[in-house]
Design a protein around this motif. Structure first.
Motif, mmCIF file in Angstrom:
data_model
loop_
_atom_site.group_PDB
_atom_site.id
_atom_site.type_symbol
_atom_site.label_atom_id
_atom_site.label_comp_id
_atom_site.label_asym_id
_atom_site.label_seq_id
_atom_site.Cartn_x
_atom_site.Cartn_y
_atom_site.Cartn_z
ATOM 1 N N PHE A 386 8.859 -26.359 -18.865
ATOM 2 C CA PHE A 386 9.382 -25.017 -19.145
ATOM 3 C C PHE A 386 8.364 -24.233 -19.965
ATOM 4 O O PHE A 386 7.885 -24.716 -20.995
ATOM 5 C CB PHE A 386 10.694 -25.157 -19.919
ATOM 6 C CG PHE A 386 11.593 -23.957 -19.874
ATOM 7 C CD1 PHE A 386 12.409 -23.726 -18.776
ATOM 8 C CD2 PHE A 386 11.641 -23.068 -20.949
ATOM 9 C CE1 PHE A 386 13.263 -22.632 -18.741
ATOM 10 C CE2 PHE A 386 12.488 -21.966 -20.922
ATOM 11 C CZ PHE A 386 13.304 -21.750 -19.809
ATOM 12 N N PRO A 387 7.985 -23.017 -19.523
ATOM 13 C CA PRO A 387 6.901 -22.305 -20.215
ATOM 14 C C PRO A 387 7.314 -21.816 -21.615
ATOM 15 O O PRO A 387 8.497 -21.656 -21.892
ATOM 16 C CB PRO A 387 6.610 -21.116 -19.298
ATOM 17 C CG PRO A 387 7.664 -21.081 -18.266
ATOM 18 C CD PRO A 387 8.489 -22.302 -18.353
ATOM 19 N N PRO A 388 6.328 -21.578 -22.479
ATOM 20 C CA PRO A 388 6.627 -21.056 -23.820
ATOM 21 C C PRO A 388 7.148 -19.619 -23.755
ATOM 22 O O PRO A 388 6.900 -18.907 -22.782
ATOM 23 C CB PRO A 388 5.282 -21.113 -24.536
ATOM 24 C CG PRO A 388 4.257 -21.169 -23.455
ATOM 25 C CD PRO A 388 4.898 -21.828 -22.278
ATOM 26 N N LYS A 389 7.843 -19.230 -24.808
ATOM 27 C CA LYS A 389 8.545 -17.948 -24.875
ATOM 28 C C LYS A 389 7.661 -16.745 -24.482
ATOM 29 O O LYS A 389 8.079 -15.879 -23.728
ATOM 30 C CB LYS A 389 9.040 -17.771 -26.313
ATOM 31 C CG LYS A 389 9.980 -16.617 -26.494
ATOM 32 C CD LYS A 389 10.405 -16.518 -27.958
ATOM 33 C CE LYS A 389 11.113 -15.198 -28.199
ATOM 34 N NZ LYS A 389 11.238 -14.890 -29.609
ATOM 35 N N ASN A 390 6.448 -16.726 -24.974
ATOM 36 C CA ASN A 390 5.600 -15.545 -24.747
ATOM 37 C C ASN A 390 5.162 -15.378 -23.289
ATOM 38 O O ASN A 390 4.647 -14.340 -22.919
ATOM 39 C CB ASN A 390 4.387 -15.564 -25.689
ATOM 40 C CG ASN A 390 3.496 -16.770 -25.442
ATOM 41 O OD1 ASN A 390 3.972 -17.817 -24.989
ATOM 42 N ND2 ASN A 390 2.216 -16.620 -25.704
ATOM 43 N N GLU A 391 5.369 -16.408 -22.470
ATOM 44 C CA GLU A 391 4.997 -16.290 -21.053
ATOM 45 C C GLU A 391 6.191 -15.934 -20.163
ATOM 46 O O GLU A 391 6.068 -15.821 -18.949
ATOM 47 C CB GLU A 391 4.415 -17.617 -20.549
ATOM 48 C CG GLU A 391 3.034 -17.904 -21.098
ATOM 49 C CD GLU A 391 2.528 -19.265 -20.655
ATOM 50 O OE1 GLU A 391 3.016 -19.793 -19.633
ATOM 51 O OE2 GLU A 391 1.645 -19.793 -21.341
ATOM 52 N N ILE A 392 7.378 -15.795 -20.801
ATOM 53 C CA ILE A 392 8.597 -15.619 -20.005
ATOM 54 C C ILE A 392 9.099 -14.178 -20.008
ATOM 55 O O ILE A 392 9.254 -13.568 -21.071
ATOM 56 C CB ILE A 392 9.732 -16.531 -20.540
ATOM 57 C CG1 ILE A 392 9.326 -17.995 -20.402
ATOM 58 C CG2 ILE A 392 11.046 -16.264 -19.802
ATOM 59 C CD1 ILE A 392 10.336 -18.963 -20.967
ATOM 60 N N GLU A 393 9.332 -13.638 -18.804
ATOM 61 C CA GLU A 393 9.985 -12.338 -18.680
ATOM 62 C C GLU A 393 11.497 -12.556 -18.760
ATOM 63 O O GLU A 393 12.166 -12.014 -19.620
ATOM 64 C CB GLU A 393 9.593 -11.702 -17.343
ATOM 65 C CG GLU A 393 9.750 -10.196 -17.280
ATOM 66 C CD GLU A 393 8.663 -9.463 -18.064
ATOM 67 O OE1 GLU A 393 9.024 -8.738 -18.983
ATOM 68 O OE2 GLU A 393 7.454 -9.641 -17.756
ATOM 69 N N TRP A 394 12.033 -13.354 -17.811
ATOM 70 C CA TRP A 394 13.432 -13.770 -17.917
ATOM 71 C C TRP A 394 13.647 -15.084 -17.178
ATOM 72 O O TRP A 394 12.795 -15.510 -16.404
ATOM 73 C CB TRP A 394 14.384 -12.689 -17.404
ATOM 74 C CG TRP A 394 14.472 -12.532 -15.913
ATOM 75 C CD1 TRP A 394 15.233 -13.296 -15.070
ATOM 76 C CD2 TRP A 394 13.815 -11.573 -15.100
ATOM 77 N NE1 TRP A 394 15.080 -12.866 -13.781
ATOM 78 C CE2 TRP A 394 14.219 -11.797 -13.763
ATOM 79 C CE3 TRP A 394 12.917 -10.521 -15.369
ATOM 80 C CZ2 TRP A 394 13.747 -11.041 -12.705
ATOM 81 C CZ3 TRP A 394 12.462 -9.764 -14.308
ATOM 82 C CH2 TRP A 394 12.872 -10.030 -12.998
ATOM 83 N N VAL A 395 14.809 -15.713 -17.441
ATOM 84 C CA VAL A 395 15.119 -17.025 -16.865
ATOM 85 C C VAL A 395 16.462 -16.949 -16.134
ATOM 86 O O VAL A 395 17.381 -16.284 -16.596
ATOM 87 C CB VAL A 395 15.246 -18.098 -17.969
ATOM 88 C CG1 VAL A 395 15.470 -19.476 -17.344
ATOM 89 C CG2 VAL A 395 14.031 -18.099 -18.862
ATOM 90 N N GLU A 396 16.553 -17.620 -14.986
ATOM 91 C CA GLU A 396 17.830 -17.728 -14.282
ATOM 92 C C GLU A 396 18.189 -19.196 -14.092
ATOM 93 O O GLU A 396 17.324 -20.041 -13.936
ATOM 94 C CB GLU A 396 17.744 -17.052 -12.910
ATOM 95 C CG GLU A 396 17.591 -15.550 -13.001
ATOM 96 C CD GLU A 396 17.425 -14.906 -11.639
ATOM 97 O OE1 GLU A 396 17.730 -15.569 -10.613
ATOM 98 O OE2 GLU A 396 16.992 -13.743 -11.598
ATOM 99 N N GLU A 397 19.508 -19.462 -14.122
ATOM 100 C CA GLU A 397 19.961 -20.834 -13.909
ATOM 101 C C GLU A 397 21.110 -20.840 -12.899
ATOM 102 O O GLU A 397 21.801 -19.847 -12.728
ATOM 103 C CB GLU A 397 20.407 -21.457 -15.237
ATOM 104 C CG GLU A 397 21.631 -20.791 -15.835
ATOM 105 C CD GLU A 397 22.076 -21.457 -17.131
ATOM 106 O OE1 GLU A 397 21.945 -22.677 -17.239
ATOM 107 O OE2 GLU A 397 22.553 -20.728 -18.017
ATOM 108 N N PRO A 398 21.312 -21.987 -12.203
ATOM 109 C CA PRO A 398 22.359 -22.063 -11.188
ATOM 110 C C PRO A 398 23.756 -22.132 -11.805
ATOM 111 O O PRO A 398 23.946 -22.788 -12.814
ATOM 112 C CB PRO A 398 22.047 -23.366 -10.445
ATOM 113 C CG PRO A 398 21.269 -24.187 -11.412
ATOM 114 C CD PRO A 398 20.522 -23.224 -12.285
#
Ligand code: GDP
Ligand code: MG
Length: 592
Positions: A386-398
């Motif tokens: 799982f990438p670090p916070k600063n590389e994330i725009e948004w996250v989706e889960e099932p």
């Protein structure tokens, strides 16, 4: 017409309502199993199935009765295998709906009724366990009315005592429509299950809709596009018995030297290579694994043994996925994909029992979709990636839609459980005065932890769960890392909602403290988000060597003690200088 004397049916029921027992009575009544061969519940054949009391692999049998051939197609009894169930139902014209006269209609009864309706099956209701003093046929009939099933059609039965068996078999002939289909049409046969034989390859179980199949035919599998020459066809008695033909309405098997299950999955349509059907039968679907976990040999030397075992298991398990991965903590192993938790357990147990491999399994995870600041979307099956916070725009889960069958007195507790697991309430329907069906939308990741166990314990075992996938939704998630003796253990990382991350970190460390045995030195345990330590526990050093205090001369006692220690080392992995037992890898599922 020769289809007039055939009937194809299945038995649908909530677990424990008596499906297997009833099937056994049918076998006896039609003399298909010699009394002395009769093991309890013939249709559940795998040891694991017997132990877990559920059907994983469907079994099929042709029952001769009153000049007819009645084909009973057993269906898997667990929500992980809903697709297989739907294909088995598609192979039938009718279904026996078995309802326990004491328990009444339950969640799985409902789910099965809907599936049967979707497949246009004629439903014959059977109220079973009428021998029990608490049997209450009247209440069950009222529940049947709610399901729009004619209560007067219900057959009162006791599979245990053999009551109502002839009546049910007669109703199958009278009520369930004979198959349609013409022998001169291009062949169409549905694969609803398969077995694997190391000499003869994949053995599809099939229902012929149109045309016929016999040895020597050149067939084509319409989804995979592969051609094969048929070596043998036959029916189930329940053992495989060779026949000359399979014709419209017949249920049986074929052998065609099919080496790979991928070329003949459940849902395939078999046709002739030359005179092909114009289109396949409806309903084919690729099945995708939903739950992922890492499987590592406790002993690194077993890596290739594990690889061979997975390869073999995959031959008759089209849903199992695996690819090699490595973990800095656990070494070389495999990331495996499963349909659900039960499927995962079944595979793990088979690897340990049938292949004698000691395994370390990491906590199950779903697939997260991470949209990154660089515009790319990553599918994360392994929480440590799982990438670090600063590389994330948004996250989706099932998410899943969960259907919970709950006795009235436990509604409050079950709703609380759902809400504590990020469930969103949808609706509540009364089945009758005592029982409701709750609908919640819940992240799949919450369901694959200890949700089911908690559901059972907060309802004294009475609540039931059924769920289906409903797609991906955005969530605020972070990666929680665990450090043992100041070293990050990648196999313990997990993805959690940001607002409960600290609390989860503390709960996990408490659990780890219990699970990791003391060593000769103190072991700090830490939980971190990025570079922030959010929780800490210490495992104190133990003071004595275990053999201390034993008399030097007492060799047998000393040896026994050492052997005991060796036993304890099984399912244990040395990470850095610390031995971590299997149970600790599941500790990350601990919520409070
Ligand atoms: P399945 O999960 O639907 O296949 O249910 P089983 O056939 O395995 O039955 C579950 C339990 O109920 C077993 O302990 C059976 O012996 C018991 N059982 C099944 N039918 C009857 C019945 O007619 N009367 C009674 N008293 N028990 C039954
Ligand atoms: Mg059963």
């Amino acid at each position: 017409k020769d289809t007039e004397k055939k009937r194809n049916f299945c038995i649908i029921a909530h677990i424990d309502h008596g499906k297997s027992t009833l099937a056994d009575r049918f076998l006896e009544r039609t003399n298909m199993v010699e009394e002395r061969e009769m093991k309890d519940q013939f249709l559940d054949s795998m040891d694991l199935e017997r132990e877990k009391g559920i059907t994983i692999k469907a079994q099929t049998i042709t029952l001769p009765y009153r000049g007819h051939n009645l084909n009973l197609i057993d269906t898997p009894g667990h929500v992980d295998f809903t697709y297989e169930v739907s294909r088995s139902l598609a192979a039938c014209e009718g279904a026996l709906l078995v309802v326990d006269a004491v328990q009444g209609v339950e969640a799985q009864t409902l789910a099965n009724v809907y599936l049967a309706r979707e497949n246009d099956l004629k439903i014959i209701p059977v109220i079973n366990k009428m021998d029990l003093p608490q049997a209450d046929a009247q209440s069950v009939k009222e529940q049947l009315i709610e399901l729009e099933i004619e209560p007067d059609d219900a057959i009162l039965a006791s599979a245990k005592e053999g009551r109502g068996i002839d009546e049910i078999l007669d109703a199958i002939i009278e009520e369930i429509p004979a198959p349609q289909g013409g022998i001169d049409n291009p062949t169409q046969a549905l694969v609803f299950d398969s077995a694997y034989d190391s000499y003869r390859g994949v053995i599809p179980h099939l229902r012929v809709f149109e045309g016929d199949i016999s040895a020597g035919d050149e067939i084509k599998l319409m989804a995979s596009g592969k051609n094969y020459e048929v070596e043998e066809v036959g029916i189930f008695t329940p053992r495989m018995k060779e026949t000359d033909y399979l014709k419209p309405g017949d249920v049986g098997y074929l052998i065609a030297n099919i080496k790979n299950i991928r070329n003949c999955r459940v849902g395939e349509t078999i046709t002739e290579a030359q005179n092909s059907a114009e289109s396949p039968l409806p309903g084919y679907r690729e099945i995708k694994p939903m739950v992922f976990s890492g499987l590592y040999p406790s002993d690194n030397d077993d890596y290739s043994l594990l690889e061979q075992a997975l390869e073999k298991l995959q031959l008759n398990d089209a849903a199992l996925r695996y690819e090699s991965e490595s973990s800095s903590a656990l070494g070389y192993g495999f990331r495996c994909g499963f349909l659900g938790l039960l499927h995962m357990e079944v595979v793990q147990e088979r690897l340990e029992r049938e292949y004698d491999i000691d395994l370390i399994t990491t906590a199950p995870s779903v697939i997260y979709k991470v949209v990154k600041t660089d515009g790319e979307t990553a599918k994360i099956e392994n929480p440590s990636h799982f990438p670090p916070k600063n590389e994330i725009e948004w996250v989706e889960e099932p998410y899943v839609r969960a259907e919970l069958g709950v006795p009235e007195e436990h509604i409050g507790a079950v709703m609380e459980l759902c809400e504590n697991n990020r469930g969103e309430f949808e609706e509540m329907n009364f089945l009758d005065r005592q029982r409701v069906i709750l609908n919640y939308e819940i992240p799949m990741s919450e369901i694959i932890t200890d949700f089911f166990d908690r559901l059972k314990s907060c309802s004294q075992g009475y609540a039931t769960l059924d769920y289906e996938q409903i797609g991906y939704r955005e969530s605020d998630l972070v990666k929680l890392d665990i450090l043992v003796n100041k070293e990050q253990v990648d196999a313990l990382s997990l993805v959690v909602p940001r607002d409960v991350a600290e609390k989860r970190g503390r709960a996990i460390l408490k659990k780890l403290k219990d699970e990791i045995p003391r060593q000769l030195f103190e072991i700090p345990l830490q939980a971190s988000i990025g570079s922030n330590i959010v929780a800490r526990e210490d495992i104190p050093a133990h003071k004595k060597d275990v053999t201390e205090g034993l008399y030097g001369g007492d060799f047998t006692r000393k040896r026994k003690q050492l052997e005991k220690q060796k036993e304890g080392k099984k399912r244990m992995k040395k990470v850095g200088s610390v031995n971590i037992p299997q149970k600790a890898f599941m500790a990350v599922l601990e919520k409070d």
